[in-house]
Design an enzyme around this catalytic site. Structure first.
Site, mmCIF file in Angstrom:
data_model
loop_
_atom_site.group_PDB
_atom_site.id
_atom_site.type_symbol
_atom_site.label_atom_id
_atom_site.label_comp_id
_atom_site.label_asym_id
_atom_site.label_seq_id
_atom_site.Cartn_x
_atom_site.Cartn_y
_atom_site.Cartn_z
ATOM 1 N N GLN A 255 54.611 67.872 -16.789
ATOM 2 C CA GLN A 255 53.234 68.046 -16.696
ATOM 3 C C GLN A 255 52.840 68.491 -18.108
ATOM 4 O OE1 GLN A 255 52.979 69.661 -13.365
ATOM 5 N NE2 GLN A 255 54.029 71.680 -13.197
ATOM 6 N N ASP A 307 51.431 78.482 -8.755
ATOM 7 C CA ASP A 307 50.533 79.304 -9.291
ATOM 8 C C ASP A 307 50.445 80.644 -9.118
ATOM 9 O OD1 ASP A 307 49.312 79.031 -6.842
ATOM 10 O OD2 ASP A 307 48.424 77.443 -7.545
ATOM 11 N N GLU A 326 59.899 76.047 -7.266
ATOM 12 C CA GLU A 326 58.841 75.490 -7.715
ATOM 13 C C GLU A 326 59.770 74.831 -9.673
ATOM 14 O OE1 GLU A 326 56.012 74.002 -10.640
ATOM 15 O OE2 GLU A 326 55.362 75.038 -8.708
ATOM 16 N N ASP A 358 63.758 71.010 -8.604
ATOM 17 C CA ASP A 358 63.432 69.470 -7.760
ATOM 18 C C ASP A 358 63.247 70.211 -6.267
ATOM 19 O OD1 ASP A 358 62.201 67.392 -6.759
ATOM 20 O OD2 ASP A 358 63.641 67.280 -6.084
ATOM 21 N N ALA A 359 62.497 70.043 -5.448
ATOM 22 C CA ALA A 359 62.337 71.174 -3.618
ATOM 23 C C ALA A 359 63.216 70.043 -2.777
ATOM 24 C CB ALA A 359 60.978 70.816 -3.433
ATOM 25 N N ASP A 379 53.137 73.375 -0.741
ATOM 26 C CA ASP A 379 51.640 73.600 -1.414
ATOM 27 C C ASP A 379 51.762 72.728 -2.565
ATOM 28 O OD1 ASP A 379 49.258 74.027 -2.579
ATOM 29 O OD2 ASP A 379 49.780 75.480 -2.831
#
Length: 519
Positions: A255, A307, A326, A358-359, A379
């Site tokens: 990203q 974050d 994450e 990757d979750a 989140d």
């Protein structure tokens, strides 16, 4: 000997050099399209609609190009060099021009379609021109033409394979989208220059040959300038996307990461989407974390949230142990540097285990030894594409619920309850379908986001509330939380079909909400 005719020994060399050039041009053509797909994903979310338009539009344009080039087959050498010059220049500049257009006028699907069509038309003109040169050069007769056509197609397809591998593994990670496309354009132009100077030099009138070479050299110079100065050009264009000065920008493997700051207001953006503002992130973060904690919660799983803000709040409980999953390691790096004042160094705390994966894959593989948690917090950015929609699917929530301890809770950020109500209620229905005993929707006002929603999943009888040992908070109180569970008459709960891997309904819900909000 006249025209394109070559001696036998030269014909073999000529043919093989031409086939290599075909492979290079095919590789470049596919790279241009992959650059458009990547840019679409970065700027617009790049869902099925955009990707389908690019792929289908490109294939259709190939056929259009093959038809449009027919009147020019009388001058195959001249036309081939002109086509390659235009292709290298347009393809090499496509990503940069689209990015600048997005920065100035916003999302523009027609520009994406136009770029795809132009590139496809030019690529589609290549093979008819090459076949004409081969036939006129007497490099094939009636007996061998079929074999040569097969070889030509093989070179084209193998070149496309090389382009498909070069983009994700070399050009994109090393150069980024803008410079990667420009580099492919330069390679395309250099191959065309080689063909012109070595293979076609004696087949063109001197004046035409000089004009073709000058055009190629000018195009190469333009793309060379882009390669050298693209960072400055992109930085200038990028600043147009953000109201505040950009203090950090980087395109990771996943990203576009941007941090802006004006005074004390620092903001994180992922792929252009605002993730938080230090002006009011406490409203969002407190609303995400504290309703998900039962009095006995001691272990937590955070999915996303790179974050570090959710981890910061959880670490206010001294005996809390956190697993953070994450996808993007570069988000973690930013959290540990530029965003460190915002998260208080939460990601470096020994009570936090950070996993970059990757979750969905991690949960399915039984990551962390299949450990179960007292609380799970999801989140993630809004589901604006099908890849992200996996993490809002019934299948994903089923995997997550399997990792909850008895009596555990899960909270999912659920987009705007006002702007995108179908997304909000779709997530609630999907969580119910996955097996949540009770799903409690709630929403709070976050000034930079608007009316923002969450879903609390817990066993039957779960209610919104704060645990007894909750520390002093800046925003959330029992009274605020009680009001958060109340919805107006114009946005009452509704039952919707769940979003699944097979049918990611939540993506279209989000797009429809944005369209209606913009009307």
């Amino acid at each position: 000997m006249s025209g394109l005719e070559q001696p036998a020994e030269l014909s073999r060399v000529w043919r093989w050099l031409l086939l290599v050039s075909v492979a290079i041009c095919a590789a470049s053509g596919l790279v241009y399209e992959l650059a458009l797909v990547s840019l679409s994903a970065s700027l617009n979310g790049g869902g099925i609609v955009e990707t389908s338009l690019i792929v289908a539009g490109y294939v259709a344009a190939l056929g259009v190009g093959a038809i449009l080039v027919k009147p020019f087959l009388r001058w195959p050498a001249q036309t081939f060099l002109a086509v390659e010059t235009l292709l290298g220049l347009i393809g090499g500049l496509s990503a940069l021009v689209l990015y600048m257009t997005f920065a100035v006028v916003g999302q523009n699907l027609w520009m994406l379609v136009l770029a795809t069509a132009l590139i496809g038309i030019l690529v589609g003109a290549e093979l008819p021109l090459l076949m004409t040169m081969i036939q006129r050069g007497r490099l094939a007769d009636a007996r061998t033409t079929g074999s040569l056509v097969a070889t030509l197609n093989a070179a084209d397809y193998l070149g496309a394979l090389l382009g498909g591998l070069a983009w994700p593994f070399i050009l994109l990670p090393w150069l980024g989208m803008m410079r990667g496309a420009a580099a492919a354009g330069m390679i395309n132009l250099l191959a065309a220059l080689f063909v012109g100077c070595v293979l076609l030099r004696h087949l063109l009138p001197r004046a035409q040959f000089i004009r073709a070479v000058v055009a190629l050299l000018v195009a190469i110079a333009v793309l060379g300038t882009v390669l050298v100065r693209s960072d400055g050009i992109v930085a200038t264009a990028r600043q147009q996307l953000y109201r505040d000065p950009v203090i950090y920008a980087h395109q990771s493997d996943y990203q576009d990461i941007v941090v802006t700051q004006r005074g004390a207001d620092r903001r994180l953006y992922l792929n252009g989407g605002l993730q938080y503002s230090t002006r009011d992130e406490h409203r969002y973060t407190e609303s995400l974390v504290y309703p998900g904690l039962s009095d006995s919660a001691r272990t937590a799983l955070i999915i996303g949230g790179g974050d570090g803000l959710a981890a910061r709040e959880l670490l206010r409980f001294p005996d809390m142990r956190i697993t953070q999953v994450e996808l993007d390691p570069e988000v973690i790096e930013v959290a540990n540097t530029i965003l460190l004042p915002d998260n208080g160094g939460a990601m470096q705390d020994p009570r936090v285990t950070v996993i970059t994966d990757d979750a969905f894959t991690w949960l399915r593989a039984g990551g962390d030894g299949g450990q179960r948690y007292d609380a799970i917090f999801v989140d993630l950015p809004d589901p604006n594409n099908d890849t992200m929609a996996r993490l809002y699917s019934q299948e994903f929530y089923t995997l997550a619920l399997a990792r909850l301890n008895d009596g555990g809770r899960m909270v999912v950020q659920s987009s705007s309850a006002y702007t995108t109500p179908d997304v909000f209620w779709r997530i609630a229905s999907t969580m119910s379908a996955a097996g949540c005993g009770a799903v409690i929707p709630y929403h709070v006002h976050v000034p930079t986001f608007g009316d923002w929603g969450f879903q609390l999943c817990g066993p039957e009888g779960t209610e919104l509330g704060l645990r007894g040992d909750t520390p002093s908070l800046r925003f959330l109180t029992d009274e605020v939380l009680a009001a958060a569970g109340v919805f107006g008459a114009d946005n009452q709960p509704r039952e919707l079909e769940p979003s699944t891997l097979d049918h990611p309904r939540v993506v279209e819900d989000l797009r429809r909400g944005y369209r209606q909000a913009g009307e």
